[in-house]
Design a protein around this motif. Structure first.
Motif, PDB file in Angstrom:
ATOM      1  N   GLN A  35      -7.003  -2.259   5.995  1.00  0.00           N
ATOM      2  CA  GLN A  35      -6.609  -0.859   6.654  1.00  0.00           C
ATOM      3  C   GLN A  35      -7.833   0.336   6.251  1.00  0.00           C
ATOM      4  OE1 GLN A  35      -3.575   1.336   8.122  1.00  0.00           O
ATOM      5  NE2 GLN A  35      -5.634   1.714   8.327  1.00  0.00           N
ATOM      6  N   ARG A  72      -9.922   1.680  10.410  1.00  0.00           N
ATOM      7  CA  ARG A  72      -9.208   2.644  10.320  1.00  0.00           C
ATOM      8  C   ARG A  72     -10.524   3.204  10.661  1.00  0.00           C
ATOM      9  NH1 ARG A  72      -5.262   5.541   6.830  1.00  0.00           N
ATOM     10  NH2 ARG A  72      -6.483   5.001   5.180  1.00  0.00           N
ATOM     11  N   LEU A  76       0.078   0.180   9.208  1.00  0.00           N
ATOM     12  CA  LEU A  76      -1.868  -0.163   9.624  1.00  0.00           C
ATOM     13  C   LEU A  76      -1.600   0.985  10.975  1.00  0.00           C
ATOM     14  CD1 LEU A  76      -3.089  -4.503   9.867  1.00  0.00           C
ATOM     15  CD2 LEU A  76      -2.965  -1.937   7.943  1.00  0.00           C
ATOM     16  N   GLU A  77      -2.941   1.353  10.756  1.00  0.00           N
ATOM     17  CA  GLU A  77      -3.371   2.229  11.692  1.00  0.00           C
ATOM     18  C   GLU A  77      -5.279   2.524  12.087  1.00  0.00           C
ATOM     19  OE1 GLU A  77      -3.425   5.849   9.840  1.00  0.00           O
ATOM     20  OE2 GLU A  77      -0.725   6.677   9.304  1.00  0.00           O
TER      21      GLU A  77
END
Length: 478
Positions: A81, A85, A115-116
């Protein structure tokens, strides 16, 4: 949890195989000690002494390496993550991307749902969300897949996408080709039972019922797809006018052990088969059993569809938290959930994502990473909420299936009533039932639905009579 273990194993092996660490500074004794530990498969404990406050720690390579160390230390989701990001993929060392590649391969078919991504990583992973919306897409994708080596996970992903999408456009040829290539590739992502079921369905759609039957028979009882294949096999028998075999399969499907997981269409299949052979008492008996078994379940599914919860939801989620995502953890709460909910991709990915995050929370606390632990807790809570919302949507779909199927059951029962009225005596000539004979080394017992032996399941043999000649009647369409 299994995916997490795989991630850790391949991360350790990827470090051992890596040779180029030139992107890592090694000027001070602390940095040299860190590099030595990194080559041995660790390094997180030496990170602060080696790079705290340095320019490397704040650089793209430094951030990505630290994220990698988190994954290596048992925090793969947290590390991944932070990577997607906070870093820019085009700014990273090729050697560092190579170190990350094994974990990318683990998620080749499905990325963690929470997840971003920033723009650079989103472009890289956009192909993972491949969607086939036109038949013209299939041939180029099949050609692309065939150009890849058998040990390339991308090949598996593309072929399985083709195998499951091509039949939607009635392209059975390319679907069968993709399945054949998956079998030849010796891949281990898609199970052999799943490939057999996919093959049977494509052949059935193609009109090759005999071929489909062979593949249905290849699915073992130990498979999670066995019940599904048994029901589809019964439909195939019905289509071939093999009424004896259809009744045998249906007897297994409607036996007491499978009552919590038998859907409404199974009962319609039973009634339709009984109607076809004029076994009217069995039609009415099946109707009665359906009402007895599904009255409470239907109420609970309706509650879940309307309110998002029912009496089994909390027990189900708590069971997963305690024992992991498996059928045993779901236990008796399965009967109050939508059919096949554990195989729903969105639901299962959110539950497994939540469980992975929860397992990382304790690890983060042990490593004194309180910020990561708090972030994981928030993500886990959101994933759990997403899973519950997905169950509500599946329950709404189930309610629609109930509505359609119950209408079909009513039509069958109405047909029975009409036939009984038209021919009360039912004295039409039928063929004789085949004489039951014990085969060598085989014992035969009379069937009773009050006492079911597990070794009887899928071994029932039935003999049924044809219908007598009936006057022409107006029928309703199913």
């Amino acid at each position: 949890m299994k995916k997490m273990i795989v991630v850790l194993t391949i991360l350790l092996s990827s470090v051992a195989n890596a040779t180029d660490f030139s992107f890592v500074p090694s000027e001070t004794p602390e940095q040299k000690e860190f590099l030595s530990q990194l080559k041995d498969g660790s390094g997180l404990s030496k990170w602060n002494k080696a790079f705290d406050g340095s320019g490397f720690a704040s650089s793209m390579n430094g951030r990505a390496l630290y994220d990698y160390l988190l994954a290596q230390a048992g925090l793969p989701i947290a590390g991944l993550q932070k990577l997607v990001r906070e870093t820019e993929v085009q700014s990273l060392s090729p050697a560092l991307i190579e170190m990350w590649q094994p974990i990318f391969n683990v998620y080749v078919t499905e990325l963690p749902p929470g997840l971003e991504f920033n723009a650079s990583w989103k472009r890289l992973f956009s192909s993972r969300n491949l969607s086939i919306t036109k038949v013209v897409q299939i041939a180029p994708l099949l050609k692309q897949a065939m150009s890849l080596s058998n040990n390339n996970m991308e090949k598996t992903r593309l072929l399985w996408k083709i195998a499951t999408s091509a039949p939607q456009f009635n392209d059975t040829t390319d679907a069968l080709k993709a399945i054949s290539l998956l079998k030849e590739s010796k891949q281990s992502v898609i199970g052999s039972d799943q490939l057999e079921l996919a093959t049977a369905r494509v052949l059935y759609q193609k009109g090759d019922v005999n071929g489909a039957m062979e593949h249905y028979m290849n699915i073992p009882k130990s498979s999670e797809f066995w019940i599904e294949s048994l029901e589809e096999r019964a439909w195939a028998h019905l289509r071939k006018n093999e009424n004896d075999q259809a009744v045998s399969d249906i007897t297994t499907l409607l036996s007491e052990p499978f009552a919590p997981i038998a859907g409404p269409e199974t009962y319609f299949l039973s009634e339709l088969t009984s109607l076809k052979v004029c076994d009217y008492p069995r039609v009415l008996k099946t109707s009665r059993i359906f009402k007895q078994r599904h009255k409470e379940r239907l109420g609970q599914i309706q509650a879940l569809a309307k309110t998002g919860t029912n009496k089994g939801l909390d027990g189900l989620l708590n069971g997963f938290d305690k024992s992991g995502f498996n059928v045993r953890a779901a236990a008796t709460n399965t009967q109050w959930m939508p059919r096949d909910f554990m195989r729903d991709r969105e639901f299962s990915s959110n539950i497994q994502y939540s469980l992975q995050l929860m397992s990382e929370i304790k690890k983060a606390q042990d490593l004194d990473l309180s910020d990561l632990a708090a972030n994981n807790q928030a993500l886990a809570d959101q994933a759990r909420a997403n899973a519950a919302a997905r169950l509500q949507k599946l329950a709404q779909n189930d309610m629609e299936e109930y509505r359609v199927t119950i209408n079909k059951l009513h039509i069958v029962e109405a047909e029975v009533i009409e036939r009984l009225y038209v021919d009360e005596s039912l004295k039409g000539k039928r063929k004789d039932v085949a004489v039951a004979k014990d085969e060598r080394n085989t014992l035969s017992f009379p069937y009773s639905d009050r006492e079911v032996w597990m070794d009887e399941l899928d071994h029932y043999k039935s003999s049924v009579k044809d219908c007598p000649a009936l006057p022409a009647t107006k029928g309703a369409s199913l």
